[in-house]
Design an enzyme around this catalytic site. Sequence first.
Site, short mmCIF file in Angstrom:
data_model
loop_
_atom_site.label_atom_id
_atom_site.label_comp_id
_atom_site.label_asym_id
_atom_site.label_seq_id
_atom_site.Cartn_x
_atom_site.Cartn_y
_atom_site.Cartn_z
CD GLU A 15 -2.35 12.19 4.72
OE1 GLU A 15 -1.54 12.34 5.63
OE2 GLU A 15 -2.31 11.12 4.02
CE LYS A 52 0.77 11.04 2.40
NZ LYS A 52 -0.08 10.17 3.54
CD GLU A 96 13.54 30.95 17.17
OE1 GLU A 96 14.65 31.34 18.09
OE2 GLU A 96 13.38 31.89 16.38
CG HIS A 139 16.41 33.93 15.92
ND1 HIS A 139 14.94 33.91 16.43
CD2 HIS A 139 16.54 35.31 15.46
CE1 HIS A 139 14.39 35.23 15.99
NE2 HIS A 139 15.49 35.85 15.51
CB THR A 178 -1.01 -0.06 1.52
OG1 THR A 178 -1.68 -1.10 1.02
CG2 THR A 178 -1.64 1.45 1.32
CB CYS A 179 3.78 2.43 2.03
SG CYS A 179 5.01 3.73 2.06
CB CYS A 212 3.36 6.65 2.40
SG CYS A 212 2.67 5.24 3.46
CE1 TYR A 234 -2.10 9.70 10.25
CE2 TYR A 234 -3.54 8.53 11.36
CZ TYR A 234 -2.65 9.00 11.38
OH TYR A 234 -1.74 8.92 12.41
CG ASP A 245 -1.74 -1.31 7.75
OD1 ASP A 245 -1.01 -1.05 8.38
OD2 ASP A 245 -2.11 -0.68 6.71
P1 NDP Z 1 -9.46 6.36 9.72
O1 NDP Z 1 -9.70 5.33 10.50
O2 NDP Z 1 -8.45 7.31 10.30
O3 NDP Z 1 -10.77 7.29 9.48
C1 NDP Z 1 -11.81 6.92 9.15
C2 NDP Z 1 -12.94 8.06 9.13
O4 NDP Z 1 -14.13 7.68 8.37
C3 NDP Z 1 -13.20 8.70 10.56
O5 NDP Z 1 -13.45 10.14 10.20
C4 NDP Z 1 -14.49 7.95 10.71
O6 NDP Z 1 -15.18 8.63 11.57
C5 NDP Z 1 -15.18 7.90 9.64
N1 NDP Z 1 -16.27 6.73 9.33
C6 NDP Z 1 -15.90 5.48 9.52
N2 NDP Z 1 -17.07 4.62 9.50
C7 NDP Z 1 -17.96 5.61 9.29
C8 NDP Z 1 -19.48 5.34 9.03
N3 NDP Z 1 -20.12 4.21 8.99
N4 NDP Z 1 -20.17 6.74 8.89
C9 NDP Z 1 -19.54 7.89 8.86
N5 NDP Z 1 -18.03 7.86 9.22
C10 NDP Z 1 -17.44 6.76 9.26
O7 NDP Z 1 -9.21 5.72 8.26
P2 NDP Z 1 -8.56 6.07 7.06
O8 NDP Z 1 -9.32 5.28 6.08
O9 NDP Z 1 -8.55 7.54 6.99
O10 NDP Z 1 -7.11 5.90 7.24
C11 NDP Z 1 -6.73 4.29 7.61
C12 NDP Z 1 -5.39 4.16 8.14
O11 NDP Z 1 -4.28 4.41 7.56
C13 NDP Z 1 -5.13 5.20 9.40
O12 NDP Z 1 -5.81 4.94 10.86
C14 NDP Z 1 -3.89 5.39 9.31
O13 NDP Z 1 -3.04 4.52 10.32
C15 NDP Z 1 -3.18 5.15 8.02
N6 NDP Z 1 -2.78 6.16 7.20
C16 NDP Z 1 -1.78 7.05 7.77
C17 NDP Z 1 -1.35 8.12 7.22
C18 NDP Z 1 -0.28 8.90 7.66
O14 NDP Z 1 0.44 8.66 8.53
N7 NDP Z 1 -0.38 10.22 7.17
C19 NDP Z 1 -1.99 8.40 5.84
C20 NDP Z 1 -3.12 7.69 5.48
C21 NDP Z 1 -3.59 6.51 6.12
P3 NDP Z 1 -15.26 8.62 13.09
O15 NDP Z 1 -13.98 9.37 13.60
O16 NDP Z 1 -16.38 9.19 13.70
O17 NDP Z 1 -15.08 7.34 13.46
#
Ligand code: NDP
Length: 448
Positions: free
Chosen positions: A180, A50, A442, A437, A41-42, A47, A176, A303
Site C-alpha cells: 500500500e 493511510k 455487473e 449496466h 493504530t487504525c 487505516c 499489506y 491484534d
Molecule cells: P504482513 O504480515 O502482511 O507482511 C509482512 C511482509 O514482510 C511479508 O511480505 C513478509 O514476507 C515480509 N517479511 C517478514 N519478515 C521478513 C524477513 N525477515 N525478511 C524478509 N521479508 C520478511 O505485515 P504488514 O506489516 O504488511 O501488515 C501487518 C498486518 O496489518 C496485516 O497482516 C494486516 O492484517 C494488517 N493490515 C491490513 C490492511 C488492510 O486491511 N488494508 C492494511 C495494512 C495492514 P513473506 O510473505 O515472505 O513472509
Amino acid sequence: MSYDFDLFVIGAGSGGIATARRAAEYGAKVGIAEVDRLGGTCVNRGCVPKKLMVYASHFSDLFRDAVGYGWSPVKSEFDWPKLIRVVNDEVTRLNGIYQRMLDKSNVEVFEGHAKFVDSHTVTIGDRTLTADKILIAVGGKPVKPDIPGIEYAITSNEIFHLEEQPKQAVVLGGGYIGVEFACILKGLGSEVTVIIRRDKILRGFDEDVRTEIQEGMQRHGIRILTETTIDSIDKLDSGKLQLNLSGAEDTVIADAISLAAMGRKPNLEGLGLEHTQVKTQNGAIVADEYNQTDDPDIFAVGDCIDRLNLTPVAINEGRILADTKFGGKSRQMSYENVPTAVFTTPEAATVGLTEAEAREKYGDAVKVFRSKFRPMYHTLGGREEKTLMKLIVDGDTDRVVGAHMVGENAAEIIQGVAIVVKMGARKADFDATVGIHPSSAEEFVTMR
Ligand code: NDP
C-alpha cells in the site's frame, strides 16, 4: 467483592472503544486506559491516514486521464508537507470525536500506561484501579528485522510524520503495508523499489490476485526486486542509504529513509501479564472462542490475539464480547468469509477461499469463473489498466465459496458480494441477478 469498574479496558483503539461503549450501553460501569491518542493504530497510524494518502496518490493518474476526456493538460504541483498537515489535522479531529463518544457513553478515560497488579487490579501511574472484568485490547506494533543498519529504516508509524517526501523510496516487505505504501509513494511522485524475499507479493492471497496486483504495480512504474533479502543498510556520506542485498541486485539506494513493513507483533511489553494467569503463544495472547484468556475474568480482542488483524474484526470481537458478558446475548465471532481489501493501485478485495484453499477443501468439484477486461473508463483515458474478477464455486453444492477482484472500487464492490457469500449464495443466484449496466460490478453476475 466490590470493584471500581464492571469492565476496565486497556487500550482505546478500535476494539477497546467498541467494547467499552457497548458494555456501557448495557449499564456497565466502564473505564478505559490509553497511553497514546484515542483511536489506536487504525485512526492514528493506520487505516484512516493511510486511506487519505491513497486518495491523494490517485490524483496524478486522474489528471492524466482527464486529457483523454477532452480536458487540457493539468499542471499541478504536489505539496507533501500540506498533505501531512491536513491528514494529521483530520486524525486530531477524529481523536476529539472519540473523546466525545466515550464521554457521552459515560466511559471514564484514563491517560497512561496500564499495568496488571493482579487479575482484577491495574495501576496507571500512581492510580490503582480494580475491575470485575478486564479487557486487553492493546493492539500491535511494527517489527523490524534484526539487521545491521536497521535503525535507519522507519516503519509505518513514522511515515505519517515525515517532513519531506522521499524521492527514492525503498520498501522492505510485500505484505499489506508494504504494497500500500509503495503505491501511495509512487502515486505522489517518488521513485519506489519494493524488496521481497519470495517471487510474489501478498502471500496468502489468491495467486491470480497476487499476480495481477504485482503486474499492475510494475505497470505503474514500481520496481519489485523478488527473491531478494536485505543484509544490511549503510548510511552514505551524501546522507542517502545504501541497502545491501542478496538476490536480484547487490545494492539499492534510497533517500534518507527506507520503510520496513515486515509484519507486526502484539504490544504486550510492560503489561504485567506475569501477575495474571493469561498465557501467550508466539508473542500473542491466547484466548478462546469467547475471547476469554486463561484468566477467567480477563479477555482479549484485536491484534493482540493475532487472529485476523483487521479493524472491523477487532470491533466485532469486542461488541460480541460485550453482548455476551453484559447484554445477556451469548454470541461467538465468525472468522469465516471476512472480506478484506488492499488499497494498492490497482486496488484489490477478496472474500472467502482462494482457489488453492478451495481445491484443498473441495477437490475436483471446484469450478473457477474468471473475467479479465479493460474497464470502460480507461478506453478514453488511455491507461493500460485491467480489471480481474474471479468466483470460486463448490460444484457439488453450487455455493460461491470465494470472490476476488483486482481493479477500481474493488473494496466497494466486494463488500456487497461478501454479504451474499456469507449467506451461502449459489452461483445460480449470481446468474439470476440482473447486472447494473454499464459497470464493472455487473461482471460478477454475468460470468460463464
Ligand atoms: P504482513 O504480515 O502482511 O507482511 C509482512 C511482509 O514482510 C511479508 O511480505 C513478509 O514476507 C515480509 N517479511 C517478514 N519478515 C521478513 C524477513 N525477515 N525478511 C524478509 N521479508 C520478511 O505485515 P504488514 O506489516 O504488511 O501488515 C501487518 C498486518 O496489518 C496485516 O497482516 C494486516 O492484517 C494488517 N493490515 C491490513 C490492511 C488492510 O486491511 N488494508 C492494511 C495494512 C495492514 P513473506 O510473505 O515472505 O513472509
